[in-house]
Structure formats: structure tokens, C-alpha cells
Write a protein that holds these residues in place. Structure first.
Motif, PDB file in Angstrom:
ATOM      1  N   LEU A  56      -3.711  -1.308   2.311  1.00 58.35           N
ATOM      2  CA  LEU A  56      -3.499  -0.860   3.687  1.00 58.35           C
ATOM      3  C   LEU A  56      -4.518  -1.470   4.635  1.00 58.35           C
ATOM      4  O   LEU A  56      -4.185  -1.879   5.754  1.00 58.35           O
ATOM      5  CB  LEU A  56      -3.565   0.668   3.750  1.00 58.35           C
ATOM      6  CG  LEU A  56      -2.481   1.432   2.983  1.00 58.35           C
ATOM      7  CD1 LEU A  56      -2.755   2.927   3.027  1.00 58.35           C
ATOM      8  CD2 LEU A  56      -1.099   1.135   3.563  1.00 58.35           C
ATOM      9  N   VAL A  57      -5.764  -1.542   4.212  1.00 57.45           N
ATOM     10  CA  VAL A  57      -6.818  -2.091   5.073  1.00 57.45           C
ATOM     11  C   VAL A  57      -6.610  -3.586   5.292  1.00 57.45           C
ATOM     12  O   VAL A  57      -6.808  -4.092   6.415  1.00 57.45           O
ATOM     13  CB  VAL A  57      -8.199  -1.810   4.449  1.00 57.45           C
ATOM     14  CG1 VAL A  57      -9.276  -2.663   5.106  1.00 57.45           C
ATOM     15  CG2 VAL A  57      -8.546  -0.334   4.596  1.00 57.45           C
TER      16      VAL A  57
ATOM     17  N   GLY B 127     -12.764  -5.129   5.386  1.00 57.51           N
ATOM     18  CA  GLY B 127     -11.683  -5.010   6.349  1.00 57.51           C
ATOM     19  C   GLY B 127     -11.632  -6.175   7.324  1.00 57.51           C
ATOM     20  O   GLY B 127     -12.662  -6.587   7.869  1.00 57.51           O
TER      21      GLY B 127
ATOM     22  N   CYS C 251      -9.936   4.219   2.323  1.00 58.83           N
ATOM     23  CA  CYS C 251      -9.682   3.287   3.429  1.00 58.83           C
ATOM     24  C   CYS C 251     -10.971   2.981   4.184  1.00 58.83           C
ATOM     25  O   CYS C 251     -11.211   1.829   4.585  1.00 58.83           O
ATOM     26  CB  CYS C 251      -8.642   3.865   4.380  1.00 58.83           C
ATOM     27  SG  CYS C 251      -6.944   3.844   3.740  1.00 58.83           S
TER      28      CYS C 251
ATOM     29  N   TYR D 212     -12.488  -0.698   4.398  1.00 55.65           N
ATOM     30  CA  TYR D 212     -12.617  -1.251   5.747  1.00 55.65           C
ATOM     31  C   TYR D 212     -14.044  -1.730   6.009  1.00 55.65           C
ATOM     32  O   TYR D 212     -14.265  -2.821   6.548  1.00 55.65           O
ATOM     33  CB  TYR D 212     -12.219  -0.186   6.763  1.00 55.65           C
ATOM     34  CG  TYR D 212     -12.661  -0.430   8.184  1.00 55.65           C
ATOM     35  CD1 TYR D 212     -12.072  -1.423   8.950  1.00 55.65           C
ATOM     36  CD2 TYR D 212     -13.670   0.343   8.758  1.00 55.65           C
ATOM     37  CE1 TYR D 212     -12.478  -1.643  10.267  1.00 55.65           C
ATOM     38  CE2 TYR D 212     -14.074   0.134  10.067  1.00 55.65           C
ATOM     39  CZ  TYR D 212     -13.484  -0.860  10.811  1.00 55.65           C
ATOM     40  OH  TYR D 212     -13.893  -1.073  12.099  1.00 55.65           O
TER      41      TYR D 212
ATOM     42  N   GLY E  56       0.817  -1.213   0.000  1.00 56.47           N
ATOM     43  CA  GLY E  56       0.000   0.000   0.000  1.00 56.47           C
ATOM     44  C   GLY E  56       0.846   1.256   0.000  1.00 56.47           C
ATOM     45  O   GLY E  56       0.561   2.216  -0.728  1.00 56.47           O
TER      46      GLY E  56
ATOM     47  N   PRO F  78      -5.623   2.032  -0.587  1.00 58.68           N
ATOM     48  CA  PRO F  78      -6.454   1.771   0.588  1.00 58.68           C
ATOM     49  C   PRO F  78      -6.771   0.295   0.806  1.00 58.68           C
ATOM     50  O   PRO F  78      -6.765  -0.171   1.949  1.00 58.68           O
ATOM     51  CB  PRO F  78      -7.725   2.581   0.302  1.00 58.68           C
ATOM     52  CG  PRO F  78      -7.268   3.708  -0.535  1.00 58.68           C
ATOM     53  CD  PRO F  78      -6.196   3.113  -1.426  1.00 58.68           C
TER      54      PRO F  78
END
Length: 277
Positions: free
Chosen positions: A98-99, A184, A176, A180, A60, A95
Motif C-alpha cells: 500500500l505504501v 515510502g 503502514c 512509509y 495490498g 502495508p
């Protein structure tokens, strides 16, 4: 002093600041996550921390680096297609990575028990429940694109450096939030079932398609750029958005498991929960 040289020096200073700041922030994010992962392993060596989560977080950050650093970042200031590529990377692809790294779960494992309890209480407040509702996430991340591209807001946001960074922050945070809510692996205060999340994901896909088609046709769009650039950006939004949302759908399938019924005769519906990390 030659005014031309002064102007070139100022432009160089701005260029360096726009490069150095993202690099520092991204490196700080990587160091912070790796520090928490190491702390979680030390606190519970048996359970450890999933290395795929760490790899997802690094991916990410790399996607953000591609979007925010040269050669793409300067191109985005002069070509709408560069802006749209940034939008996809910052608002959809990064995102998701990252999530899927489950940063909240990592933080809960790395914190002391009292601090982890306080964070858990915060995650279950009324404000958190409202913010993480799929309808709110959809409006903030996807429906807001109509406001951005069909009003003068795009020109205002991209007309200065501060506005551009605010736009990047909006893309990243809203992306994000939506990833999520939909897929997520981190705990959520009130996550709806898979069917409901698929409905909101379908709405996001349809909204992206409609906005990109209107943009391609030049209907209502308020973007001061050459027509080929606008049409190219619309195509990137259409096809790139589809791929990102298919990846999000795959993540949704991969990050939930049905809970077993306690009694064989229980007729209550199954509750879906995120997959374990």
C-alpha cells in the motif's frame, strides 16, 4: 424457538457481518484509488499515473482480503498460527504494498491546487514530524509487539470481535507508518538519511527475532494456546518477518536517489530523496 437454532442463526449473522464488512471496505478502497488515479491522469495527461503504483495498491488490498476473509479469518480465532499469519499479512506485507502505491502523492495530484496546498501544510506540522519520526514508528509498530504478546493484552484484544478489529487496525496503521518512514515514496516532513533508516530497520529485525525466539521458548509469553501452536506462530513470525523486512530493505534501496551537488567543489553530504513516481 429452538435455542440451538437461535444460536446457530446468530453465529451465521456474525459470520456474514465479518465477511461483508471487509469486502465492502476493500472494494471502496480500490474504487477510491482508481478514481483518484483516473482524475490524476485527466488533470495531467502527459505525466499520467504510474500503473505499477496502482498494481501495488491492488496487491495490498488482495493481501488484506486473504487475511481478513475465509478461510484464514475463522482459523485465526481458533489457532494462534492463523493469527500470526494474519499479523504478517495485515501488519507487514500489505502495508508495504500500500505504501509503495504512493497514495499521498496520488491525492496531491488529484486535488485542486488550494486543497493540495492545505494537505501539504498538514503534512509539515509538528505533529506530523513527531509521528513520522523513525523512533516513533519503530515503537508503535515493532516494540509494541512485546506489550501485546507478553501481557494479558493479547487475550483481551482477541476475546471479542471489536477488540480483534482494533488489533487489525493497529497492525495495519502501524505497519503502514513504519513502511512509509523507512521506504515510502510519498513526501515526508523530515525523512532521515538512508543510513539512519537502515539502523531502525535493523532494530526492527532484531526485535522481531528476539520476540519470536522468546515466544518459541515459552519465556514471558502470555498466550493461552497449545504449545505447538505458539511455537508454530513464533516460527512464522521469525521467518515471515525476515522476508517482509528484506522486502522493505529492497524497497528502501529502490525508492531513493542521491541528489546531485550544485557545485563540483561542494563538500556537503548528499541528501537522499524518494524516487520519482
Amino acid at each position: 424457538m429452538d435455542p440451538h437454532l437461535h444460536h446457530e442463526g446468530a453465529a451465521l449473522g456474525v459470520g456474514l457481518s465479518e465477511t461483508v464488512v471487509p469486502v465492502v471496505v476493500l472494494l471502496a478502497g480500490a474504487c477510491g484509488y482508481l478514481h483518484l488515479a483516473g482524475r490524476a491522469r485527466r488533470r495531467n495527461p502527459v505525466r499520467g499515473w504510474n500503473r505499477w503504483r496502482t498494481a501495488s495498491f491492488v496487491l495490498g488490498l488482495l493481501l488484506l482480503a486473504v487475511a481478513l476473509l475465509p478461510p484464514l479469518a475463522p482459523l485465526a480465532h481458533t489457532d494462534f498460527r492463523g493469527h500470526m499469519t494474519q499479523h504478517l499479512l495485515v501488519g507487514m506485507y500489505a502495508p508495504l504494498a500500500l505504501v509503495l502505491a504512493a497514495p499521498v502523492t496520488l491525492l496531491l495530484r488529484a486535488l485542486s491546487a488550494p486543497r493540495a496546498r492545505r494537505l501539504t501544510v498538514l503534512l509539515h506540522t509538528a505533529a506530523a514530524r513527531v509521528l513520522t519520526h523513525p523512533a516513533v514508528a519503530f515503537l508503535v509498530s515493532t516494540a509494541s509487539l512485546a506489550v501485546l504478546y507478553f501481557t494479558p493484552l493479547y487475550q483481551l484484544a482477541t476475546g471479542n470481535t471489536a477488540g480483534h478489529w482494533v488489533l487489525h487496525a493497529h497492525f495495519l496503521l502501524s505497519g503502514c507508518l513504519f513502511a512509509y518512514v523507512i521506504a515510502g515514496p510519498d513526501p515526508a516532513p523530515r525523512r532521515p538519511g538512508v543510513r539512519a533508516r537502515l539502523v531502525y530497520l535493523g532494530l526492527a529485525i532484531a526485535t522481531h527475532a528476539v520476540i519470536s525466539q522468546l515466544m518459541y521458548g515459552g519465556f514471558w509469553v502470555d498466550i493461552h494456546a497449545p504449545i505447538p501452536q505458539v511455537q508454530g506462530g513464533a516460527q512464522l513470525m521469525y521467518y515471515g518477518g525476515d522476508i517482509a523486512e528484506l522486502l522493505l530493505a529492497a524497497a528502501l534501496v529502490a525508492t531513493w536517489r542521491p541528489e546531485r551537488r550544485e557545485r563540483s567543489g561542494d563538500t556537503t553530504p548528499l541528501v537522499t530523496t524518494p524516487a520519482s513516481t
